[in-house]
Design an enzyme around this catalytic site. Structure first.
Site, short mmCIF file in Angstrom:
data_model
loop_
_atom_site.label_atom_id
_atom_site.label_comp_id
_atom_site.label_asym_id
_atom_site.label_seq_id
_atom_site.Cartn_x
_atom_site.Cartn_y
_atom_site.Cartn_z
N ASP A 11 9.42 -8.62 6.72
CA ASP A 11 8.13 -8.65 7.44
C ASP A 11 7.02 -9.20 7.87
O ASP A 11 7.50 -9.21 8.60
CB ASP A 11 7.31 -8.56 5.97
CG ASP A 11 6.22 -7.46 5.78
OD1 ASP A 11 5.75 -6.08 6.23
OD2 ASP A 11 5.07 -7.87 5.08
N SER A 12 6.27 -8.34 8.50
CA SER A 12 5.26 -8.82 9.56
C SER A 12 4.47 -10.10 8.90
O SER A 12 3.98 -11.22 9.27
CB SER A 12 4.66 -8.09 10.11
OG SER A 12 3.82 -7.16 8.88
N TYR A 43 2.13 -5.43 12.30
CA TYR A 43 2.84 -4.36 13.18
C TYR A 43 1.99 -2.82 13.12
O TYR A 43 2.60 -2.21 14.39
CB TYR A 43 4.00 -4.14 12.21
CG TYR A 43 5.03 -4.86 12.53
CD1 TYR A 43 5.03 -6.76 13.48
CD2 TYR A 43 6.16 -4.80 11.95
CE1 TYR A 43 5.95 -7.08 13.13
CE2 TYR A 43 7.05 -6.00 12.13
CZ TYR A 43 7.10 -7.19 12.97
OH TYR A 43 8.14 -8.67 13.14
N GLY A 44 1.04 -2.72 12.03
CA GLY A 44 1.04 -1.15 11.56
C GLY A 44 -0.16 -0.40 14.08
O GLY A 44 0.45 0.41 13.79
N CYS A 74 9.12 -3.89 5.43
CA CYS A 74 8.48 -3.11 5.50
C CYS A 74 8.39 -1.68 6.17
O CYS A 74 9.24 -1.18 7.51
CB CYS A 74 8.08 -4.37 7.14
SG CYS A 74 6.90 -3.78 8.96
N THR A 76 6.75 0.11 9.04
CA THR A 76 6.38 0.24 10.11
C THR A 76 8.14 -0.07 10.25
O THR A 76 8.07 1.02 11.56
CB THR A 76 5.61 -1.00 10.11
OG1 THR A 76 3.82 -0.52 9.90
CG2 THR A 76 4.82 -0.13 11.90
N GLU A 151 -3.77 -9.65 3.65
CA GLU A 151 -3.09 -10.96 4.72
C GLU A 151 -4.80 -12.49 4.44
O GLU A 151 -3.98 -13.77 3.97
CB GLU A 151 -3.06 -11.25 5.92
CG GLU A 151 -2.03 -10.16 6.33
CD GLU A 151 -0.46 -10.73 6.09
OE1 GLU A 151 -0.43 -11.98 6.38
OE2 GLU A 151 0.79 -10.82 5.76
N CYS A 183 2.95 1.16 2.54
CA CYS A 183 3.69 -0.11 3.21
C CYS A 183 3.24 -1.21 2.37
O CYS A 183 2.78 -1.10 1.35
CB CYS A 183 1.15 -0.06 3.88
SG CYS A 183 1.84 -2.27 4.77
N HIS A 185 2.21 -3.42 1.86
CA HIS A 185 1.41 -4.24 1.51
C HIS A 185 0.93 -3.97 0.33
O HIS A 185 0.30 -4.87 -0.33
CB HIS A 185 -0.21 -5.06 2.65
CG HIS A 185 0.78 -5.95 3.73
ND1 HIS A 185 2.08 -6.01 4.77
CD2 HIS A 185 -0.07 -7.42 4.37
CE1 HIS A 185 1.73 -6.95 4.74
NE2 HIS A 185 1.02 -7.74 5.33
N1 DGL Z 1 3.93 -4.25 5.90
C1 DGL Z 1 3.88 -3.43 6.55
C2 DGL Z 1 4.46 -2.22 6.41
O1 DGL Z 1 5.12 -2.07 5.55
C3 DGL Z 1 3.15 -4.02 8.14
C4 DGL Z 1 2.21 -3.93 8.01
C5 DGL Z 1 1.33 -4.53 9.59
O2 DGL Z 1 1.81 -5.36 9.48
O3 DGL Z 1 0.44 -4.07 9.87
O4 DGL Z 1 4.39 -1.44 7.25
#
Ligand code: DGL
Length: 269
Positions: A11-12, A43-44, A74, A76, A151, A183, A185
Site C-alpha cells: 500500500d502507499s 497515492y490518491g 491499495c 488506487t 497517517e 480505500c 485506510h
Molecule cells: N490506501 C490506499 C487506497 O486504498 C491509498 C491511499 C493514498 O495513498 O491516497 O487507495
C-alpha cells in the site's frame, strides 16, 4: 513454488495494514512481506502512469523476496494499475475492487451503495462501473483529507469530524444503505463513520479480498501448512515512524520494519 513462501502485500502507507489484520485472522499460517510506499504517499492524487510505475517497482521488489502471490492492499493501485500489471507478471495478483463489489452486492438490500475512496479511485470509476452493471444506484465520494489525517494519527480530531461531515453528509442525505470503504485506510475510521451514518452496512473489501486470496492459494495447492518466519515490513519512508503508527492503528506489534530504496532495488518500469 514453495507453499511456505510469503505473501506480498503493499500500500502507499498504513492503510494496507487493514489487509494484514485480515490475513492474520483468516490465513494465519501465511507469512507476510509488506511494503509501505510512505515516501510517495498519498497515492490518491497521482496520475495513472505514476501508480502503474510504482506498482511495477513494488511487485518486482516483492518477487525478488520470493513471494508466491501479491495482495494489492491499495484500492488506487487496484483501480489504476492492476488491469495493466496483471499482464506483465506471472504470479497471482489480488486486488480490492472486485471483492469489494461482490461483498456490497451481497449486503445491500435496497441497492443504494455509497463508495468512498481516493480521488484517483473515484475518477477511475472502477467501483461505479462494476456496481452499476448489477443495477445498483451508486453514490461516489472522494475523501482526499482522510488519508493524511489517518497517517498522522488524527482519527478522533475536530479536523476529522469536519471531513466526515463534509464527505459523508451527502451520502447520508441520499439514504445509502451500504457504504464501501474504497480505500484501505478507511476501515480504521469505522467507529466514527458508523456513529455519523447511523443504521448502515459497511464493507471492508479486505475481508472478501483475503477470502479470495485463500481460495486462489488453495486451488494452486499453495496454502502454507505453518508459518515459517515472522512477518517482515518495509517502508520507503521512516521505519521507526511506520512501526509506531502501524502498531497504534493495528493494536499489536507489526514485526521488524526496514527502510527500502526502490530506485536502488531496480525495476522494470
Ligand atoms: N490506501 C490506499 C487506497 O486504498 C491509498 C491511499 C493514498 O495513498 O491516497 O487507495
Amino acid at each position: 513454488m514453495d507453499k511456505c513462501a510469503p505473501l506480498g502485500v503493499y500500500d502507499s502507507g498504513v492503510g494496507g495494514l487493514t489487509v494484514v489484520r485480515e490475513i492474520r485472522r483468516q490465513l494465519s499460517n501465511e507469512q507476510i512481506i509488506y511494503l509501505a510506499d510512505s515516501a510517495r504517499l498519498p497515492y490518491g492524487d497521482r496520475t495513472p502512469r505514476e501508480i502503474q510505475f510504482f506498482a511495477r517497482q513494488i511487485i518486482t521488489f516483492l518477487v525478488s523476496r520470493g513471494v508466491k502471490m501479491v495482495v494489492i492492499a491499495c484500492n488506487t493501485s487496484s483501480a489504476l494499475a492492476l488491469p495493466i500489471v496483471r499482464k506483465e507478471f506471472s504470479l497471482p495478483l489480488i486486488g480490492m475492487i472486485e471483492p469489494g463489489v461482490k461483498a456490497a452486492l451481497r449486503m445491500s438490500e435496497e441497492g443504494k451503495v455509497g463508495v468512498i475512496a481516493t480521488q484517483g479511485t473515484i475518477d477511475s470509476d472502477a467501483y461505479g462501473r462494476m456496481l452499476r452493471e448489477h443495477g445498483v444506484q451508486v453514490y461516489s465520494q472522494a475523501c482526499p483529507r482522510f488519508v493524511p489525517l489517518i497517517e498522522n494519527g488524527y482519527l478522533n480530531s475536530t479536523q476529522m469530524a469536519q471531513a466526515i461531515d463534509e464527505y459523508l453528509g451527502p451520502l447520508r442525505a441520499a439514504g445509502v444503505d451500504t457504504l464501501i470503504y474504497g480505500c484501505t485506510h478507511y476501515p480504521f475510521l469505522d467507529g466514527q463513520v458508523r456513529a455519523y451514518m447511523g443504521e448502515i452496512k459497511t464493507v471492508d473489501p479486505a475481508v472478501e479480498a483475503v477470502r479470495e486470496a485463500g481460495r486462489c492459494l488453495a486451488e494452486m495447492d499453495l496454502l502454507s501448512p505453518g508459518k515459517k518466519g515472522q512477518d517482515l515490513f518495509f517502508t520507503t519512508g521512516e521505519p521507526e515512524e511506520f512501526a509506531q503508527r502501524g502498531a497504534r492503528l493495528l493494536g499489536e506489534e507489526l514485526g521488524p520494519v526496514e527502510h527500502i530504496d526502490l530506485s536502488v532495488e531496480g525495476c522494470r518500469a
